[in-house]
Structure formats: C-alpha cells, structure tokens
Design a protein around this motif. Structure first.
Motif, PDB file in Angstrom:
ATOM      1  N   ASN A   1       0.836  -1.203   0.000  1.00 47.45           N
ATOM      2  CA  ASN A   1       0.000   0.000   0.000  1.00 47.45           C
ATOM      3  C   ASN A   1       0.868   1.249   0.000  1.00 47.45           C
ATOM      4  N   CYS A   2       0.475   2.220  -0.812  1.00 48.42           N
ATOM      5  CA  CYS A   2       1.191   3.495  -0.912  1.00 48.42           C
ATOM      6  C   CYS A   2       0.190   4.634  -0.769  1.00 48.42           C
ATOM      7  N   MET A   3       0.651   5.717  -0.177  1.00 56.57           N
ATOM      8  CA  MET A   3      -0.225   6.866  -0.002  1.00 56.57           C
ATOM      9  C   MET A   3       0.597   8.145  -0.110  1.00 56.57           C
ATOM     10  N   GLY A   4      -0.055   9.208  -0.631  1.00 59.35           N
ATOM     11  CA  GLY A   4       0.609  10.499  -0.762  1.00 59.35           C
ATOM     12  C   GLY A   4       0.275  11.161  -2.080  1.00 59.35           C
ATOM     13  N   GLY A   5       0.444  12.467  -2.115  1.00 60.61           N
ATOM     14  CA  GLY A   5       0.170  13.219  -3.334  1.00 60.61           C
ATOM     15  C   GLY A   5      -1.293  13.602  -3.460  1.00 60.61           C
ATOM     16  N   MET A   6      -1.614  14.284  -4.555  1.00 56.98           N
ATOM     17  CA  MET A   6      -2.963  14.798  -4.778  1.00 56.98           C
ATOM     18  C   MET A   6      -3.842  13.868  -5.592  1.00 56.98           C
ATOM     19  N   LEU A   7      -3.230  12.952  -6.370  1.00 53.00           N
ATOM     20  CA  LEU A   7      -3.990  12.134  -7.313  1.00 53.00           C
ATOM     21  C   LEU A   7      -3.818  10.662  -7.011  1.00 53.00           C
ATOM     22  N   SER A   8      -4.883   9.897  -7.138  1.00 51.02           N
ATOM     23  CA  SER A   8      -4.792   8.453  -6.951  1.00 51.02           C
ATOM     24  C   SER A   8      -4.133   7.822  -8.176  1.00 51.02           C
ATOM     25  N   GLY A   9      -3.323   6.783  -7.928  1.00 54.61           N
ATOM     26  CA  GLY A   9      -2.680   6.059  -9.020  1.00 54.61           C
ATOM     27  C   GLY A   9      -1.688   6.873  -9.814  1.00 54.61           C
ATOM     28  N   ARG A  10      -1.141   7.926  -9.219  1.00 57.85           N
ATOM     29  CA  ARG A  10      -0.280   8.843  -9.978  1.00 57.85           C
ATOM     30  C   ARG A  10       1.006   8.145 -10.443  1.00 57.85           C
ATOM     31  N   TYR A  11       1.713   7.467  -9.550  1.00 51.81           N
ATOM     32  CA  TYR A  11       2.972   6.820  -9.908  1.00 51.81           C
ATOM     33  C   TYR A  11       2.860   5.294  -9.913  1.00 51.81           C
ATOM     34  N   VAL A  12       2.092   4.757  -8.964  1.00 55.57           N
ATOM     35  CA  VAL A  12       1.810   3.322  -8.953  1.00 55.57           C
ATOM     36  C   VAL A  12       0.295   3.162  -8.834  1.00 55.57           C
TER      37      VAL A  12
ATOM     38  N   GLN B   1      -1.722   1.478  -7.052  1.00 54.78           N
ATOM     39  CA  GLN B   1      -2.370   1.391  -5.743  1.00 54.78           C
ATOM     40  C   GLN B   1      -2.176   2.647  -4.892  1.00 54.78           C
ATOM     41  N   GLN B   2      -1.632   3.697  -5.460  1.00 52.06           N
ATOM     42  CA  GLN B   2      -1.357   4.915  -4.693  1.00 52.06           C
ATOM     43  C   GLN B   2      -2.652   5.627  -4.295  1.00 52.06           C
ATOM     44  N   LEU B   3      -2.813   5.908  -2.988  1.00 52.60           N
ATOM     45  CA  LEU B   3      -3.963   6.634  -2.461  1.00 52.60           C
ATOM     46  C   LEU B   3      -3.553   8.079  -2.186  1.00 52.60           C
ATOM     47  N   PRO B   4      -4.379   9.054  -2.546  1.00 54.63           N
ATOM     48  CA  PRO B   4      -4.021  10.449  -2.279  1.00 54.63           C
ATOM     49  C   PRO B   4      -4.230  10.808  -0.810  1.00 54.63           C
ATOM     50  N   PHE B   5      -3.458  11.811  -0.328  1.00 56.22           N
ATOM     51  CA  PHE B   5      -3.643  12.279   1.042  1.00 56.22           C
ATOM     52  C   PHE B   5      -3.092  13.689   1.163  1.00 56.22           C
ATOM     53  N   LEU B   6      -3.941  14.618   1.609  1.00 53.13           N
ATOM     54  CA  LEU B   6      -3.511  15.996   1.816  1.00 53.13           C
ATOM     55  C   LEU B   6      -2.531  16.075   2.979  1.00 53.13           C
ATOM     56  N   GLY B   7      -1.398  16.687   2.756  1.00 53.63           N
ATOM     57  CA  GLY B   7      -0.389  16.837   3.788  1.00 53.63           C
ATOM     58  C   GLY B   7       0.771  15.876   3.639  1.00 53.63           C
ATOM     59  N   ILE B   8       0.617  14.848   2.801  1.00 53.66           N
ATOM     60  CA  ILE B   8       1.725  13.945   2.476  1.00 53.66           C
ATOM     61  C   ILE B   8       2.048  14.179   1.009  1.00 53.66           C
ATOM     62  N   ARG B   9       3.133  14.863   0.759  1.00 51.87           N
ATOM     63  CA  ARG B   9       3.418  15.317  -0.600  1.00 51.87           C
ATOM     64  C   ARG B   9       3.905  14.203  -1.503  1.00 51.87           C
ATOM     65  N   ASN B  10       4.663  13.264  -0.964  1.00 51.14           N
ATOM     66  CA  ASN B  10       5.330  12.255  -1.781  1.00 51.14           C
ATOM     67  C   ASN B  10       4.785  10.860  -1.473  1.00 51.14           C
ATOM     68  N   VAL B  11       5.235   9.885  -2.250  1.00 52.89           N
ATOM     69  CA  VAL B  11       4.759   8.515  -2.097  1.00 52.89           C
ATOM     70  C   VAL B  11       5.429   7.868  -0.889  1.00 52.89           C
TER      71      VAL B  11
END
Length: 751
Positions: A643-654, A656-666
């Motif tokens: 599981n990965c989380m961070g950034g403004m957009l879901s699935g941006r780099y991988v 399964q990436q979930l977006p989250f305000l306040g976490i800028r990077n993966v």
C-alpha cells in the motif's frame, strides 16, 4: 298604451326583440366588413430584425413596446439572432413569452456540443476533459479539421423544441406572420433568402457564424450566418410586399484598434465591414429606425445580467419613439382599434405528452437501428413527453458515434418521429498537456482507430512523455451497448523516490510490463462491470537506500498472474468541480504466479474501495465527503503491491497509490489503509473556486485491528480556476505525519 300592448301581447314583444336583434347583427356585420375592408386596404407593415448574436435579445424589448402600441406586423424578416426572434414571433410566440425563454436557457450549454455527463457511456466519461486537442481522422485516411468549432447540436434541438407543429416542409409566407430569414452561401458569397423548407434548419443556417458554428449544407449551397452578406435585410421585407418598414438594428458601431481585443469583437467588426455597403443602402429604405444601445456587449454576451440589460434597453429605445409609433398607427387607420395577434397554442412543455405513430431512424442501416431502438426505449404507437425525447437524443449523442442527433415531429396531432443521425469519424488523433509541481511537464499522445462506430473493433495507441513515461496499446471488440472484449498491453518505466514521514528513504527504478484480457459489461449507462485476467512483470534496474533501516527489503524480477473484477458506478455531472452525483468504485484482485497459487502457498489478494459524493449546501457551497482505502489479504505481500499513499492524485505513480492531503510524496503503509476526507468548496463567480479540506486515515497490518492503528490527519486550503485548458490549482497542505507545510501547483487536465 305601449306598455299595455307590450304587456298583453307576447307576439308583439317577440317581434320587437327580433327587429332589435336584426339591427344589432347588421351593425356588427357592417363593422366587420368595414374592419376587413380597412385591413385589406391599409398599408402593410414589415419588421426587420438585424443580426448581432446575444445583442439580438434587445429585439424582444422592442417587440414588447410594439405590442403595447398595437402596431400590426404583416411581414417579418431577420438575420442571425434576428431570424431566431423573428421566426418564433412569426409562429405565434409573443414578446413576453420570448422574454421568459431567453432568461431560462443554459446558454453555455446551448452554445456548445456538450452532452451532460450523466448521459455519457463510461468509455466517453474517461476520455472527456482529458485532451486539449482532438483531430478526427477521415475514414479514407488523413486528418480532418472540423468545419466549425461547434456543430450546433444543442441549439438546433432547442429550435426543434420551440417549433413543434411547424416541422413539416413549409412555405414560410403561409405562417401566421409571413416570414423570411437570410443566410450567406460560402460558394458564391451571395445572400440566400430562406422562405420555405424546414423552419428549424433555416434558423440554424442563418446564425452559423463561420469558424464558430459548422455550416449548414443545403442542396449545393454551404450556408453560414447571413450577417456576412446582408445583416439588416430591409430590402427583403420590401420585396415581400411591406409598404412601411420598422427596422431594429442591434449591430455594434465600428470599433477602434484598442477595442479589438477579443475574438467576438473581431467577428463583430468583420461582419460590419463585409456588409457595410448594403447596410447603408438598407437603412435608407426604412420608415422607422430603432437602434438600442448595445455597448459594451458583444455577440457572446449571454450572461443573465447582459440579457436583462439588453432587453430593457430595447424596450427603452422603442418607448422613446412612442409618438412616432402613434403617428404610424393613425396613418394606418387603426387609432383606437385593437390588433388581433395569433398566439401559438401548441407550445410543448417538457412534461407534456404527445402521441407517436412511428419512429424513423435516418442516417444508419437497418441492423444498427435495432440496437438503437433498444437503447432509447421509445416505441412506435406510444405516448412520450418532450423530456423523454430529450433523454433519447442525449443517449444517442452520448454514444460518441454521431456528430449530430436531431429530430422532426411531422404530421400531428399524432406525430411521426424522425431521428436524424449524422455519423462522425470516431478515429482521432489526441493531444494532452499538463504541468504540475510534482512531475513538472507531461504530454499525452493518443491515436484511436475505429473500424465501426456502433459494433466492431477499436484500436488505441497512447503514450505519455514525463518523468515516468509509458506506452499503451488497447484493442476492443464488441457492441457499444452490451459487452466488449478487451485486450491490452502497457510498458512503463518508473524512477520513483519513496519517503517515510517526509524523509526520502528509497529510490527504485524498474520497467513494468502489463498484459490484460478482459470482458466489460456496457449495458447500463452509469454502471460498468469489468472482469478479466492480467499479467504483470516487474524488472528492477536498481534499488538504492538512504539509510540502513530500510535496506532489508528484498526485491527480485518477478511476474504475477491475477484475476480481477471491478464494479464502477458514476453519476457525477462534471469530471472537475462536480455540482451533484456520486462516484463509487470497488475492485478485487487475486494474485498468483502460476494461475493457482503464489510460491506454492495460497495466493494473496487486494480489495479496494473508493467512494465520493457531492452534497449541495447552497447554490455556491458544496460539501464533498469521500471514503477510500485498500486492504491486502495474505502473508508476505510482495513489494510491488504494498500500500502506498501520498500526493494529490490516486494512481499517480503506482496503481495502488492513495491520495492524502499533507503527504506530498509517495510513502509505503501497512496492509490495511482507510481514509476519510471532507471538503468544503465555494464557487466565486462562474469558474473560480475556494476550498478547504481535511482528511483522516487509519492503518494497521490487520483490517480487523485498524481502529487501533496509527492516526494520520492532514488538511489543506486551496484555490482553483477552471479554464478551457484544464484546472489551475494552488494548494497549501499540512499533516501530522510529515509535519511539513506542502505546496502543490497544477495546470491542465489530469491524466
């Protein structure tokens, strides 16, 4: 004596009453004959309405005063917006009805070819507002630039709605008020007087601004806005037989160099120059000249405020000429006499019912017609409402296979419905561009080749040029309405930095290959079910660690077979800045390395959920709650699926990436992650938005223990501006996880 005779002789009373009645009938008959004679002998009045785009709503204000003054209109001629107002007036719409009509329209929608997102199939929803430029490819090869920026689909169907009862081929001189409108023929540059045929099509041709609206093809002519050749057609009214002519001129005065700073201003100026000689000649033929003040408005000024002011100015300038109108009425011999006006009686409201005898599809073959009849759910020998008809047209247009869907209701009161379909080339070359503070610049290129529009195959090539580029090939075979078999391949190169609580820990570069075979259910408009088999291969080039704490991660080149299923429901009215609707996507994937198990033990799986909704609080304020997360089921989950989380957009780099305000990077997280988010959005004006959002996440290795897991919270404040090239976003964010103030900037559509 008379009383005695009256009282004692009923026959005498009867005779007296009969004589009196005969005298009254004779008097009324004489008045009627004199009235008809006067009307037949009086001079005929023509009304000429110039073109001017949105400025033409001032015509309605003038008509209000003419009606109040009881000025008869025996002929009416118009160009462009003047033809629309004139044509509707000719079939019986009065000024107050038209006043209501122009105020209640969604002009931004009408002056576009947009389809409400609710009516788009999923394949179209995913592609809309993604590319900056889309150029059709002709079936015989080569690129095909459109004849106009707007095909006129929506405005044309409005004309059809407003002219129900007059859809048969007509002689416009036989309308309640004899009518003609003017278009220009691009073949020879001459004006064309449209006084017979199909009324909505004639109105559409008269207002087809070159380069903005696609021209209307009729016989051997290519018809565009009549303002090019004759924007103030007083001469046509004279030819029709008008003795006295009232002209309403809403053209702008010639602009200076400093005023020519917009497309609409330049179009106004060009129109004025092209027909200026004929314009001056026509002004000399007028008996009463009415010119509303249209400054500073343009042909595109369809805002509510502009419409209010322009109608009021038309009424004001006409009322200033009241004495002249009274002299005209006296000259016509109508002083003190009311004018009888025809009023359209069969104007259909959205929910009014009409009887349909037969439905005819024009422009497609018999086999496709069967599919389309099932799609629209309107049958022969049935009762429908205008709303049902609008829905059917939206569904047909939303398929994406037609450049135009229009209708005719012929006959009546039991109508034959003709649905007129114009096929378009669905093969296209598409270009997208975006810039943001995370990935810098990215370019998206796509070419889609379609064998058949409704049933057949589609081949799509897509490439993204960015820090993490990819190429993708997709092939689909099947029906637009039922099931499609899909086959796809994707190659992507990733060079990713991973973080832990805001600090960089890893850098991994690898090549990613994905092959996919799927089946998609496309029967329901806003719901899609997908299932299939996927193979993914990860080829790692390097893996670097910034400290010894994380270098116990073991990775290897590996391939995975997975079975997947996706259920997707979406009713959002817009992709960006929705005003209503919901988004729900649930997916499940079972991963193996040999179709049955993984490393000789049970396979592992992933379950994902993404829910978003829009709750309108006021016209400008919207509440957007959302809930999303991902759960991994199994032991020793391989690194590529963490599981990965961070950034403004879901699935941006991988994926399964979930977006989250306040976490800028993966960042990598535990096997179970659940996020709740709440956003307040306030609209400033039409396209400016302010928003405040907060999100809260829980994570744990076991989903059943997630409530006792880590608490992660964050939020942000931002501003967005919705432009034709995509959203412009500014966002400041902070979280307890990284304890750093983050900034994000974006320009362009998301992809």
């Amino acid at each position: 004596m008379l009383f005695d005779r009256f009282h004692g002789n009923p026959l005498f009373l009867k005779n007296i009453l009969l004589v009196a009645m005969m005298k009254r009938i004779g008097a009324l008959f004489l008045i009627l004959l004199l009235s008809v004679s006067v009307d037949a002998q009086r001079k005929k009045v023509g009304l000429v309405l110039s073109g001017g785009g949105a400025k033409g709503v001032a015509h309605i204000g003038v008509l209000k005063v003419l009606e109040e003054a009881d000025i008869p209109i025996d002929y009416i001629v118009g160009t462009s917006m003047g033809s629309i107002v004139g044509g509707l007036y000719a079939i019986g719409y009065d000024a107050h009805t038209m006043d209501s009509l122009v105020r209640c329209q969604d002009w931004q929608f009408l002056l576009s070819d947009k389809v409400y997102r609710y009516n788009l199939p999923f394949s179209e929803k995913e592609e809309t507002e993604k590319y900056l430029l889309s150029v059709p490819i002709r079936k015989k090869g080569g690129l095909s630039l459109p004849a106009g920026f707007i095909s006129g689909q929506n405005i044309y169907n409005l004309f059809s709605d407003l002219t129900v009862g007059y859809h048969d081929s007509l002689d416009f001189t036989q309308l309640p008020i004899p009518f003609a409108c003017v278009a220009s023929n691009l073949v020879d540059g001459k004006d064309v007087v449209l006084n017979k045929g199909y009324l909505p099509l004639s109105l559409r041709a008269s207002m087809a601004i070159p380069g903005v609206f696609a021209p209307v093809l009729k016989d051997s002519m290519v018809l565009v806005d009549g303002g090019i050749s004759n924007n103030f057609p007083v001469d046509i009214a004279r030819q029709m037989g008008a003795d006295i002519i009232i002209g309403v001129d809403v053209q702008s005065d010639l602009k200076t160099a400093s005023d020519l700073n917009s497309v609409t201003g330049i179009i106004d100026q060009m129109t004025s120059f092209l027909g200026i000689q004929k314009y001056e000649e026509n002004k000399k033929l007028l008996d009463i000249y009415i010119k509303p003040d249209v400054t500073p408005y343009s042909a595109a000024s369809f805002s509510k405020e502009a419409i209010d002011i322009l109608i009021a100015r038309g009424e004001k300038v006409a009322r200033e000429q009241w004495p002249e109108l009274m002299r005209l009425k006296k000259k016509l011999g109508l002083a003190g006499k009311p004018v009888i006006r025809h009023k359209k009686e069969n104007t259909l409201e959205v929910h009014d019912t009409m009887q349909i005898r037969q439905i005819h599809f024009i422009g497609i073959n018999d086999r496709d017609e069967k599919w389309l009849r099932r799609k629209i759910r309107i049958k022969d020998d049935s009762k429908i409402t205008l709303d049902d008809l609008h829905q059917a047209i939206a569904e047909l247009y939303g398929i994406g296979a037609f450049s135009g869907v229009s209708y005719r209701l012929t006959g009546g009161p039991v109508y034959d419905l003709e649905l007129i379909l114009k096929e378009k080339s669905t093969s296209s070359l598409n270009l997208g561009f975006r810039f943001d503070s995370g990935e810098m610049a990215a370019i998206l290129l796509n070419s889609t080749i379609t064998h058949k529009d409704l049933r057949g195959s589609r081949l799509s090539f897509t490439g993204r040029l960015s820090m993490n580029p990819y190429v993708k090939i997709d092939y689909a075979l099947g029906s637009t309405f039922l099931w499609r078999f899909t086959l796809g391949y994707m190659f992507k190169y990733n060079d990713l930095d991973f973080y832990s609580r805001g600090e960089k820990t890893d850098n991994v570069s690898f090549s990613y290959h994905r092959a996919e075979l799927g089946l998609t259910d496309m029967y329901f408009r806003n719901f899609r079910l997908q299932m299939g088999l996927r193979y993914e291969y990860f080829d790692y080039d390097s893996f670097m660690f910034s400290d010894s704490e994380h270098n116990n991660i073991s990775v290897k080149e590996d391939g995975f077979f997975s079975y997947y299923g996706i259920a997707h429901l979406e009713t959002l009215d817009k992709r960006y800045f929705p005003e209503q609707g919901i988004y729900l996507r649930a997916s499940y994937a079972l991963y193996t390395d040999n179709f049955f198990n993984y490393e000789n033990v049970s396979p592992f799986s992933a379950l994902s959920l993404d829910f978003q909704s829009v709750v309108p609080l006021t016209r400008r304020v919207k509440l957007l709650p959302s809930l999303y997360g991902r759960v991994l089921i199994g032991n020793d989950i391989p690194y590529p699926y963490w599981n990965c989380m961070g950034g403004m957009l879901s699935g941006r780099y991988v994926d399964q990436q979930l977006p989250f305000l306040g976490i800028r990077n993966v960042e990598a997280f535990d096997n179970s992650v659940l996020v709740g988010k709440l956003q307040f959005r306030y609209r400033l004006g039409r396209n400016h938005y302010l928003f405040a959002a907060a999100n809260y996440a829980k994570q744990d290795d076991s989903f059943f223990d997630i409530l006792g897991g880590d608490d992660i919270w964050g939020g942000g404040l931002g501003y967005s501006y919705n432009t034709i090239v995509g959203p412009i976003d500014f966002m400041f964010s902070y979280s307890n996880w990284t304890k750093n103030l983050g900034f994000y900037f974006n320009l362009g559509f998301y992809f």
